[in-house]
Design an enzyme around this catalytic site. Structure first.
Site, short mmCIF file in Angstrom:
data_model
loop_
_atom_site.label_atom_id
_atom_site.label_comp_id
_atom_site.label_asym_id
_atom_site.label_seq_id
_atom_site.Cartn_x
_atom_site.Cartn_y
_atom_site.Cartn_z
CE LYS A 226 -7.40 -1.16 -0.53
NZ LYS A 226 -7.18 -2.24 0.39
CG ASP B 277 -1.87 -1.09 1.30
OD1 ASP B 277 -2.16 -1.65 0.24
OD2 ASP B 277 -2.33 -1.43 2.40
CG MET C 147 -9.38 5.64 7.50
SD MET C 147 -10.06 4.15 6.74
CE MET C 147 -10.34 3.11 8.16
#
Ligand code: SAH
Length: 251
Positions: A68, A46, A183
């Protein structure tokens, strides 16, 4: 190593290791993670993984970045899984390197399910997740004998394509649990409103830790009511973990 099903089925399949790369600092990887990276034939990673870690892979190893980041996926999940299956079938010992721990908001479960389905031998190698690293850097004990006895890892952004998250914020507001939000940077004011509406005091301490354990690390201390404004003022941005709870105070 999990080798499910009939061993003949995966006679030609090389193993796939789902390896956690930790929060950023290369010294925080496990010895096992480093050993597997140094001996792999293919590295599927990633974008958050540090280049120093990628450089451990042997020269002959194929390197595939599958992207990502919030709002941007360079390869979709199904394609990533196809890549893992193809690499294994072509006899390449593969390390699927994921930021933090593979099973914390890493979609590791989906990748493992596919490997199991395809009878490919695999193993999951755990790592330090961003929430744990952020707490250590900000010197915030996630549990404390006098203040809280549990900690929750919560996504502020369950699916980047969905407008609302499925998280029951009002419920968390009542638990007296330390909240570690991943997030969540695009949603701080919404989350604040929901937690306060759920009964969490507005003066509850909060901390935002950006790029924990990397040279770009930045730490902010605030309180729930000022969290969104302070984070904006200080230009805090993703990747960051937000910690909310009695112990999230400046040391
Ligand atoms: N599997 C990862 C989480 C992937 S989701 C883990 O276990 O850590 C990506 C989110 O993780 C980011 O949006 C951010 O909230 C958090 N994150 C990852 N690396 C981070 C870091 N070095 N510092 C702060 N937050 C980080």
């Amino acid at each position: 190593m999990r080798a499910s099903g009939n061993p003949d089925n995966h006679a030609q399949s090389a193993p796939v290791y789902l390896v956690g790369a930790g929060p950023g600092d290369p010294e925080l990887l496990t010895r096992k993670a480093e050993r597997l990276i140094r001996s792999c034939d293919a590295l599927v990673y990633d974008y958050l993984v540090a280049t120093e870690i990628l450089d451990w892979a042997p020269e002959h190893a194929e390197r595939i970045c599958v992207g990502k980041r919030a709002g941007f996926h360079s390869l979709d999940q199904e394609t990533i899984q196809d890549v893992l299956v193809e690499l294994s079938r072509s006899g390449k010992t593969t390390v699927r390197l994921k930021g933090g721990d593979p099973f914390v908001f890493g979609r590791g479960g989906e990748e493992v399910a596919r490997l199991r389905e395809e009878n490919i031998p695999y193993e999951v190698v755990p790592a330090i997740t961003a929430g744990i690293a952020a707490a250590a850097r900000a010197e915030i004990p996630l549990t404390h004998r006098s203040y809280n006895s549990s900690v929750a890892f919560i996504t502020g952004h369950q699916d980047p394509l969905k407008e609302e998250t499925g998280v029951d914020w009002a419920n968390y507001a009542k638990l007296g649990t330390t909240l570690c939000l991943y997030m969540a940077m695009g949603r701080l004011s919404k989350i604040r409103d929901k937690l306060i509406a759920g009964g969490l005091p507005a003066d509850t301490p909060c901390s935002v830790v950006q790029w924990a354990t990397t040279p770009r690390e930045k730490i902010l201390y605030s309180t729930l009511q000022f969290l969104a404004e302070d984070a904006e003022k200080e230009e805090m941005s993703s990747p960051a973990v937000v910690i909310v709870g009695r112990t999230a105070t400046k040391p």
